[in-house]
Design an enzyme around this catalytic site. Sequence first.
Site, mmCIF file in Angstrom:
data_model
loop_
_atom_site.group_PDB
_atom_site.id
_atom_site.type_symbol
_atom_site.label_atom_id
_atom_site.label_comp_id
_atom_site.label_asym_id
_atom_site.label_seq_id
_atom_site.Cartn_x
_atom_site.Cartn_y
_atom_site.Cartn_z
ATOM 1 N N VAL A 94 -18.610 3.321 -2.480
ATOM 2 C CA VAL A 94 -18.298 2.135 -1.689
ATOM 3 C C VAL A 94 -17.683 1.070 -2.594
ATOM 4 O O VAL A 94 -18.286 0.686 -3.576
ATOM 5 C CB VAL A 94 -19.570 1.585 -1.022
ATOM 6 C CG1 VAL A 94 -19.280 0.290 -0.308
ATOM 7 C CG2 VAL A 94 -20.138 2.611 -0.069
ATOM 8 N N PRO A 95 -16.482 0.619 -2.268
ATOM 9 C CA PRO A 95 -15.792 -0.383 -3.084
ATOM 10 C C PRO A 95 -16.449 -1.745 -2.949
ATOM 11 O O PRO A 95 -15.839 -2.712 -2.500
ATOM 12 C CB PRO A 95 -14.367 -0.379 -2.515
ATOM 13 C CG PRO A 95 -14.526 0.056 -1.091
ATOM 14 C CD PRO A 95 -15.717 0.981 -1.065
ATOM 15 N N CYS A 96 -17.684 -1.831 -3.345
ATOM 16 C CA CYS A 96 -18.417 -3.086 -3.193
ATOM 17 C C CYS A 96 -17.798 -4.176 -4.067
ATOM 18 O O CYS A 96 -18.080 -5.348 -3.885
ATOM 19 C CB CYS A 96 -19.882 -2.874 -3.556
ATOM 20 S SG CYS A 96 -20.126 -1.602 -4.784
ATOM 21 N N HIS A 97 -16.945 -3.782 -4.985
ATOM 22 C CA HIS A 97 -16.330 -4.778 -5.858
ATOM 23 C C HIS A 97 -15.324 -5.627 -5.090
ATOM 24 O O HIS A 97 -14.874 -6.648 -5.570
ATOM 25 C CB HIS A 97 -15.651 -4.065 -7.028
ATOM 26 C CG HIS A 97 -14.631 -3.080 -6.607
ATOM 27 N ND1 HIS A 97 -14.949 -1.763 -6.321
ATOM 28 C CD2 HIS A 97 -13.311 -3.214 -6.401
ATOM 29 C CE1 HIS A 97 -13.817 -1.145 -5.970
ATOM 30 N NE2 HIS A 97 -12.811 -1.994 -6.004
ATOM 31 N N ARG A 98 -14.983 -5.177 -3.882
ATOM 32 C CA ARG A 98 -14.036 -5.967 -3.083
ATOM 33 C C ARG A 98 -14.761 -7.019 -2.270
ATOM 34 O O ARG A 98 -14.164 -7.710 -1.466
ATOM 35 C CB ARG A 98 -13.255 -5.033 -2.151
ATOM 36 C CG ARG A 98 -12.337 -4.110 -2.929
ATOM 37 C CD ARG A 98 -11.505 -3.265 -1.972
ATOM 38 N NE ARG A 98 -10.806 -2.236 -2.741
ATOM 39 C CZ ARG A 98 -10.541 -1.028 -2.259
ATOM 40 N NH1 ARG A 98 -10.910 -0.721 -1.050
ATOM 41 N NH2 ARG A 98 -9.907 -0.175 -2.997
#
Length: 118
Positions: free
Chosen positions: A55-59
């Site tokens: 999951v691109p939680c960095h976005r």
Amino acid sequence: MDRPPTAFEQRVYAAISQIPAGCVTTYRELARYLDCGSAQAIGQALKRNPYAPEVPCHRVVKADMGLGGYHGETEEGPTLQRKRQRLLDEGIEFTSAGKIAASHHYTFPISKHDDTQA
DNA sequence: AGATTGACTAACC
DNA sequence: AGGTTAGCCAATC
């Protein structure tokens, strides 16, 4: 610790997955998209992050366009720096204040009263 | 079942 | 502009 993913968490992950590369969203917008009203609940689900690299939680950033946290860490550290670097890799630019450029702020397709899209 | 925390936010001083 | 308080919602203890 394996926690059973709750429906709320799955919603969060699904929403984040919808964020296109090179764009970021805020916990607040995310919470509103999930009809949650509280961004903290979003962070609560992400802090566990059972799907770390999937999951691109960095976005997901703060409403102040700050980095926020990453992998359970909120203070400036190797983890936060990694998040910033990843955003840079996505083509996102940062301001001198260390925040994300507003141009990269992506909003969810919320159909509230604005039907200009559909 | 009740109290506390937390990758937040807005308001207040 | 920076520090503190209160509010919010879901998960965890």
